[in-house]
Design a protein around this motif. Structure first.
Motif, PDB file in Angstrom:
ATOM      1  N   GLY A 205      35.274  16.264  40.463  1.00  0.00           N
ATOM      2  CA  GLY A 205      34.270  15.701  39.575  1.00  0.00           C
ATOM      3  C   GLY A 205      34.293  16.342  38.210  1.00  0.00           C
ATOM      4  N   GLY A 206      35.114  17.413  38.039  1.00  0.00           N
ATOM      5  CA  GLY A 206      35.267  18.013  36.715  1.00  0.00           C
ATOM      6  C   GLY A 206      34.402  19.213  36.433  1.00  0.00           C
ATOM      7  N   SER A 207      33.415  19.524  37.290  1.00  0.00           N
ATOM      8  CA  SER A 207      32.593  20.703  37.028  1.00  0.00           C
ATOM      9  C   SER A 207      33.427  21.959  37.266  1.00  0.00           C
ATOM     10  CB  SER A 207      31.344  20.710  37.906  1.00  0.00           C
ATOM     11  OG  SER A 207      31.695  20.893  39.262  1.00  0.00           O
ATOM     12  N   VAL A 208      33.040  23.035  36.607  1.00  0.00           N
ATOM     13  CA  VAL A 208      33.798  24.280  36.640  1.00  0.00           C
ATOM     14  C   VAL A 208      32.907  25.395  37.159  1.00  0.00           C
ATOM     15  CG1 VAL A 208      34.994  25.996  35.233  1.00  0.00           C
ATOM     16  CG2 VAL A 208      35.294  23.563  34.740  1.00  0.00           C
ATOM     17  N   ALA A 209      33.423  26.169  38.105  1.00  0.00           N
ATOM     18  CA  ALA A 209      32.682  27.311  38.644  1.00  0.00           C
ATOM     19  C   ALA A 209      33.444  28.588  38.305  1.00  0.00           C
ATOM     20  CB  ALA A 209      32.514  27.185  40.149  1.00  0.00           C
ATOM     21  N   LEU A 210      32.751  29.575  37.786  1.00  0.00           N
ATOM     22  CA  LEU A 210      33.364  30.856  37.425  1.00  0.00           C
ATOM     23  C   LEU A 210      32.545  31.979  38.050  1.00  0.00           C
ATOM     24  CD1 LEU A 210      35.555  32.305  35.772  1.00  0.00           C
ATOM     25  CD2 LEU A 210      33.936  32.357  33.855  1.00  0.00           C
ATOM     26  N   LEU A 211      33.182  32.722  38.924  1.00  0.00           N
ATOM     27  CA  LEU A 211      32.538  33.867  39.569  1.00  0.00           C
ATOM     28  C   LEU A 211      32.875  35.101  38.749  1.00  0.00           C
ATOM     29  CD1 LEU A 211      30.914  34.736  42.097  1.00  0.00           C
ATOM     30  CD2 LEU A 211      33.101  35.216  43.201  1.00  0.00           C
ATOM     31  N   ILE A 212      31.865  35.801  38.253  1.00  0.00           N
ATOM     32  CA  ILE A 212      32.042  36.946  37.347  1.00  0.00           C
ATOM     33  C   ILE A 212      31.537  38.221  37.999  1.00  0.00           C
ATOM     34  CG2 ILE A 212      31.237  37.955  35.178  1.00  0.00           C
ATOM     35  CD1 ILE A 212      33.289  35.950  34.628  1.00  0.00           C
ATOM     36  N   GLY A 213      32.346  39.277  37.967  1.00  0.00           N
ATOM     37  CA  GLY A 213      31.912  40.567  38.492  1.00  0.00           C
ATOM     38  C   GLY A 213      30.978  41.281  37.533  1.00  0.00           C
ATOM     39  N   LEU A 214      29.962  41.932  38.079  1.00  0.00           N
ATOM     40  CA  LEU A 214      29.013  42.713  37.280  1.00  0.00           C
ATOM     41  C   LEU A 214      29.214  44.201  37.554  1.00  0.00           C
ATOM     42  CD1 LEU A 214      25.842  40.493  37.757  1.00  0.00           C
ATOM     43  CD2 LEU A 214      27.451  40.478  35.828  1.00  0.00           C
ATOM     44  N   ARG A 215      28.749  45.012  36.627  1.00  0.00           N
ATOM     45  CA  ARG A 215      28.977  46.450  36.718  1.00  0.00           C
ATOM     46  C   ARG A 215      27.665  47.214  36.735  1.00  0.00           C
ATOM     47  NH1 ARG A 215      32.893  45.964  31.490  1.00  0.00           N
ATOM     48  NH2 ARG A 215      34.692  44.950  32.497  1.00  0.00           N
ATOM     49  N   LYS A 216      27.778  48.494  37.108  1.00  0.00           N
ATOM     50  CA  LYS A 216      26.619  49.365  36.997  1.00  0.00           C
ATOM     51  C   LYS A 216      26.219  49.454  35.535  1.00  0.00           C
ATOM     52  CE  LYS A 216      27.506  52.305  41.022  1.00  0.00           C
ATOM     53  NZ  LYS A 216      27.769  53.696  41.491  1.00  0.00           N
ATOM     54  N   GLY A 217      24.947  49.398  35.299  1.00  0.00           N
ATOM     55  CA  GLY A 217      24.461  49.439  33.924  1.00  0.00           C
ATOM     56  C   GLY A 217      24.193  48.071  33.342  1.00  0.00           C
ATOM     57  N   ASP A 218      24.737  46.998  33.991  1.00  0.00           N
ATOM     58  CA  ASP A 218      24.405  45.636  33.541  1.00  0.00           C
ATOM     59  C   ASP A 218      22.945  45.348  33.844  1.00  0.00           C
ATOM     60  OD1 ASP A 218      26.926  45.109  32.613  1.00  0.00           O
ATOM     61  OD2 ASP A 218      27.608  44.096  34.446  1.00  0.00           O
ATOM     62  N   HIS A 219      22.341  44.479  33.075  1.00  0.00           N
ATOM     63  CA  HIS A 219      20.946  44.144  33.275  1.00  0.00           C
ATOM     64  C   HIS A 219      20.798  42.690  33.713  1.00  0.00           C
ATOM     65  CE1 HIS A 219      21.262  42.198  29.332  1.00  0.00           C
ATOM     66  NE2 HIS A 219      21.811  43.329  28.895  1.00  0.00           N
TER      67      HIS A 219
END
Length: 498
Positions: A205-219
């Motif tokens: 259907g054209g939608s895009v999914a992006l899984l992003i890693g987070l780090r310590k200190g991110d809010h």
């Protein structure tokens, strides 16, 4: 080699199609020929089919329901729909179910060969991959209803995904609606500039999914900030809306994380043009039922019937404003828009050329404002059609009134056409469409009615004089025309009326 299964409740069709497939190329093997969707569901997995070709209309469970059920079970089999109906609604529903192709009966040999070659290429590519493909497992977790996947299968997928540091740690999803559509390589290049671990999927259907890693200190707002950065890294020719979900850890949280980002992307699509990124915010369930819109549809319908096209236009503008506030699911929005357009169709008399307008798909537009403009144009075109038809109806009424006043004169089609500023041929066609009879037949009926009136009310007039006053200079022709219309001669009619 690819394995193909065929499902059709008509034995002749399924066996015939199976023979065609096997004759096309020795590399194509038919591993199943089944007469119902239920049989296909029970035997598909053991058959090992790569491609399932199913008829769309079958008893108990049709082809679309079969496709939807297979997807809900997490099946990755390629599906093609076979139908005798070149109907947009069927094709649209098939696309929603993620089918590979929509073939019309009788099957075109070249189209079938292209389908088989395309699936063969995809299957070959899939078989060439490493046994563990995180993207494939991630797609399974996102596209299937986890409650329908056997628990051991779901747990195995979670365990394998938990081996990835990205998923074992903290992560958030971004869901992008991008036009023109973004391919996987473009997405990966843009994501790489975020300097974060990531997994990218371009979904059906054209939608895009992006899984992003987070780090310590991110809010809590880090995912949204990264989405804004990503937006700036996309090609300048693209327009995007991005939604971000909450922070999760582990494979078991992937489904919820994705749904949150998908909901946020939906809100970003509806948001004003200057707000292309939205973060997920828990809130009461938005109105999914278009019921609040129906009062504006009713107002538009009433205005059209009353001839108040300006009032109908204002009601439809209010419909659009209200729809933007409701933020309905796209499928609900399309159906509601079709209902609004149908209200205008009721203002048209039943004529073959008054076909319902095609409703554009929201996903073909980068934002609600652009889609709303397209709907507004469709509604205005509908109102123009009503206005034009009303003008044409007035032209017919003008001609009818003229014939009632000048029935004794010789019928002159050119003169009538000049009276309403139309060509004679178009006037003739329009008159027949509006009244169901030709101009000549209508003029004859007016003359005969006038003759009947004179025969009743003016006994002193001779029959030929009645004919002359009614537009017939030839007494014999008058008698013939009168009898053909009434079943009696003028004299018989007069005698019977005394």
């Amino acid at each position: 080699m690819i394995k193909v299964a065929v499902v059709d409740d008509e034995e002749k069709i399924r066996l015939g199609l199976a023979k065609i497939i096997e004759r096309t190329n020795p590399a194509y093997s038919v591993v199943g020929v089944w007469g119902s969707a239920r049989e296909a569901l029970s035997r598909l997995e053991e058959s090992g089919a790569d491609l399932l070709i199913t008829d769309i209309r079958m008893p108990q469970m049709d082809g679309l329901q079969l496709a939807a059920e297979l997807r809900s079970r997490g099946s990755a089999v390629h599906i093609a729909i076979l139908s005798g109906h070149n109907d947009f609604n069927y094709a649209r529903e098939a696309l929603r179910c993620g089918v590979e192709d929509y073939l019309l009966k009788p099957v075109n040999q070249e189209e079938l060969e292209r389908l088989l070659e395309r699936v063969e290429g995809k299957v070959g590519e899939q078989r060439g991959r490493q046994p563990f493909q995180p993207e494939s497992l991630l797609e399974l977790m996102l596209s299937a209803d986890s409650s329908r996947i056997p628990r051991p299968v779901w747990q195995s997928a979670c365990d394998q995904l938990d081996e990835l540091p990205l998923i074992r740690g903290l992560y958030a999803f971004m869901v992008l609606h991008v036009l023109p559509e973004l391919d996987g390589e473009e997405l990966r290049r843009a994501a790489a500039e975020l300097r974060r671990d990531s997994l990218a999927l371009v979904r059906e259907g054209g939608s895009v999914a992006l899984l992003i890693g987070l780090r310590k200190g991110d809010h809590a707002d880090t995912a949204r900030e990264l989405a804004v950065t990503l937006l700036g890294r996309l090609p300048i020719s693209m327009e995007a809306r991005i939604g971000t979900g909450g922070v999760y850890s582990g494979g078991s949280g992937l489904g919820q994380a994705y749904r949150e980002a998908e909901s946020a992307c939906h809100n970003a699509w509806y948001a004003p043009s200057g707000q292309p990124v939205a973060a997920y915010a828990p809130a009461p369930q938005r109105q999914a039922d278009p019921e609040p819109l129906r009062r504006w549809v009713d107002k538009a319908k009433g205005a059209v019937k009353a001839g108040d096209l300006d009032g109908a236009s204002e009601a439809l503008d209010e419909w659009i404003r209200e729809a933007g506030k409701l933020r309905m699911a796209w499928s609900v929005l399309v159906d509601a828009a079709a209902e609004a357009a149908a209200a205008l169709e009721e203002g048209l008399t039943e004529r073959k050329e008054s076909a319902s307008p095609f409703m554009p798909q929201p996903g073909s537009f980068p934002e609600w404002q652009r889609y709303a403009a397209a709907l507004r144009e469709i509604f205005q075109e509908g109102l123009r059609r009503v206005k034009d038809q009303r003008h044409e109806s007035r032209s017919v009424e003008t001609v009818k009134a003229y014939l009632h006043e000048h029935y004794s004169e010789e019928l002159d089609l050119q003169k009538l056409a000049d009276l309403v500023h139309l060509t004679p041929s178009y006037l003739s066609k329009l008159f027949k469409s509006e009244t169901g009879e030709t101009i000549t037949d209508y003029a004859i009926s007016v003359r005969i009615e006038q003759a009947k009136k004179l025969l009743k009310e003016r006994p002193e007039l001779k029959t030929y004089e009645v004919g002359e006053l009614s537009g017939y200079t030839d007494p014999a022709y008058f008698t013939k025309a009168f009898k053909r219309a009434t079943g009696k001669t003028p004299k018989e009619y007069r005698d019977g009326a005394r």
